[in-house]
Write a protein that holds these residues in place. Structure first.
Motif, PDB file in Angstrom:
ATOM      1  N   THR A  10       0.835  -1.191   0.000  1.00 37.07           N
ATOM      2  CA  THR A  10       0.000   0.000   0.000  1.00 37.07           C
ATOM      3  C   THR A  10       0.875   1.247   0.000  1.00 37.07           C
ATOM      4  OG1 THR A  10      -0.055   0.137   2.408  1.00 37.07           O
ATOM      5  CG2 THR A  10      -1.739  -1.239   1.338  1.00 37.07           C
ATOM      6  N   ARG A 169      -3.027  -4.067  -9.336  1.00 35.27           N
ATOM      7  CA  ARG A 169      -1.763  -3.839  -8.613  1.00 35.27           C
ATOM      8  C   ARG A 169      -0.708  -3.202  -9.525  1.00 35.27           C
ATOM      9  NH1 ARG A 169      -5.871  -5.825  -5.621  1.00 35.27           N
ATOM     10  NH2 ARG A 169      -5.178  -6.644  -3.598  1.00 35.27           N
ATOM     11  N   PRO A 172      -0.491   1.945  -6.343  1.00 37.24           N
ATOM     12  CA  PRO A 172      -1.264   1.962  -5.104  1.00 37.24           C
ATOM     13  C   PRO A 172      -2.260   3.114  -5.014  1.00 37.24           C
ATOM     14  CG  PRO A 172       0.907   2.876  -4.701  1.00 37.24           C
ATOM     15  CD  PRO A 172       0.867   2.465  -6.159  1.00 37.24           C
TER      16      PRO A 172
END
Length: 468
Positions: A10, A169, A172
């Protein structure tokens, strides 16, 4: 760290890793750019990648962290930019064959300027339908964008490229815009988190041709990351004369609970004609989760009735405004659906447009009074799970384009309240479903805190799409 660990991290984890010098901004940018190159051909989330420019930004960030002088917690964190937002040095083509790619492209939109000032790495520009006109992401310029959970399905729109990039992905954080649900709808379809802030919270310039319906906001996989992004992009910019007074600290206080909060739950807003049964069931379970968290949840519909005609009038006239400066010899290159609603919008009498603005005011006033009794309103984010990519709607043509399956989103563009979509479960086919959390006007902090409380209790953000 392995490449897989890097692309799963993250923004908050990356920031902490940069500070501890266990992660390098250069390694992160390289890993994500490699991942985009390897996998985006299946999804079409990005319409522009400039690898060397992104790596130059990452190298500069690495030097700042090494010197102990980062510009912000997001220094070095990769952020994708929706291709409706001006970006210095990169063309902003808005999904249209009618925009001159030669520019000049020498200015940043306010949110992009704040990211540069914060040292973020701009990882690329994400796809959008032409001029952001509809709730799915395909355009004459970039073709069809697809959903990481099932590439046969749409990621929604108009911030569909940003949402797909997050779910896959590839990054983030991402910037989105929302004129009728364009942050929240793709968040629903892709299992990500998106916040449409209070109007004016994030400065915007130039003003959207769809007027004061359009917001700019953060998109992420987690609530904390979205709050960190909002802290940066909500900083002031004098070019936006609608901008609210500056406010920050949105990432603070996310541990607050919803115990004792008064919450309205409206599964159909009292008028939505069709809601998928799986969507309705998952959102009802999410409302029950708030009861378990100590909130007082009441099943109640807000006032104001069905605002579809009001929104349709304003949006269709906006579409006509978008096309009015495109030379007639270029209009054949425009998305046929956009041409159709623009033609209808051009025929709307001025008196009808003014009546719609009055109706909007009455609707917004009724909603603000309703929210005096409640801290939050819960609804589905969208009436249906993701449907086939390339379609405008899963329903038969009703003359309302994409409005038939989005009854929960555009009302809150009319009212300008903060509203977020957070994943609340999956259909039997494995497609995400979003819960919408609507707050009182200006209470962006409260919406983030309520979102975080739900996320902690049901951490679905940790589940990646198949193969990702």
């Amino acid at each position: 760290m392995t490449t897989r660990e890097l692309h799963e991290m993250t923004a908050a984890a990356l920031s902490a890793g940069f500070a501890a010098r266990t992660v390098s901004p250069v390694d992160v940018a390289t890993a994500l750019l490699d991942r985009i190159a390897a996998h985006d051909g299946k999804l079409n989330a990005f319409c522009l990648i400039d690898r060397e420019t992104s790596l130059v930004q990452a190298r500069a960030s690495a030097k700042r962290w090494e010197a102990g002088k980062p510009l912000s917690p997001l220094d070095g964190v990769p952020v994708a930019v929706k291709d409706l937002l001006l970006t210095d040095g990169w063309p902003t083509l808005r999904g249209s064959l009618t925009v001159d790619a030669s520019g000049p492209w020498n200015v940043d939109a306010p949110a992009v300027a704040r990211l540069r000032e914060a040292g973020a790495v701009l990882i690329g520009k994400t796809t959008t339908p032409e001029f952001g006109w509809k709730g799915v992401t395909d355009s004459p310029l970039t073709g069809i964008s697809r959903n990481p959970w099932n590439p046969d399905k749409t990621p929604g729109g108009s911030s569909g490229g940003s949402a797909a990039a997050l779910a896959a992905r590839f990054c983030p954080l991402a910037l989105g815009t929302d004129g009728g649900g364009s942050i929240r709808m793709p968040a629903h379809f892709t299992g990500t988190y998106g916040l449409k802030p209070s109007f004016g919270r994030v400065p915007a310039w130039p003003l959207s041709l769809f007027g004061t319906l359009a917001h700019v906001g953060p998109m992420a996989r987690t609530v904390t990351d979205a709050a960190m992004l909002l802290d940066i992009i909500a900083r002031p910019d004098s070019r936006d004369w609608y901008a609210l007074p500056p406010e920050d600290g949105f990432a603070d206080g996310l541990g607050d609970s919803v115990r004792g909060k008064r919450i309205a739950f409206s599964p159909r807003l009292g008028w939505a004609p069709v809601v998928d049964p799986e969507v309705e069931a998952l959102v009802a379970l999410a409302a029950d989760r708030f009861i378990e968290l100590g909130a007082h949840v009441e099943a109640v519909d807000p006032p104001g009735g069905d605002p579809t005609d009001t929104f349709r009038t304003l949006w269709w006239v906006g579409a006509a405004t978008v096309l009015k400066d495109i030379p007639p010899d270029q209009r054949a290159m425009v998305d046929p659906g956009l041409r159709a609603i623009a033609g209808e919008g051009a025929a709307i009498p001025l008196a009808d447009y003014l009546a719609a603005t009055q109706a909007r005011g009455a609707y917004g006033s009724a909603m603000r009074q309703f929210m005096e009794d409640y801290d939050f309103l819960l609804t589905p984010s969208v009436a249906t799970p993701a449907f086939d990519a390339g379609q405008l709607s899963p329903y038969a043509d009703d003359g309302n384009a994409w409005l038939g399956w989005t009854p929960f989103s555009y009302p809150f563009n009319l009212t300008q309240q903060p509203a977020a979509s957070i994943n609340c479960g999956f259909t039997a086919a494995g497609l995400p479903v979003g819960l919408q959390i609507v707050g009182r006007m200006f209470d962006d902090r409260g919406v983030l805190a309520a979102s975080r409380a739900y996320e902690r209790s049901n951490p679905l953000h940790e589940r990646p799409p198949p193969g990702h």
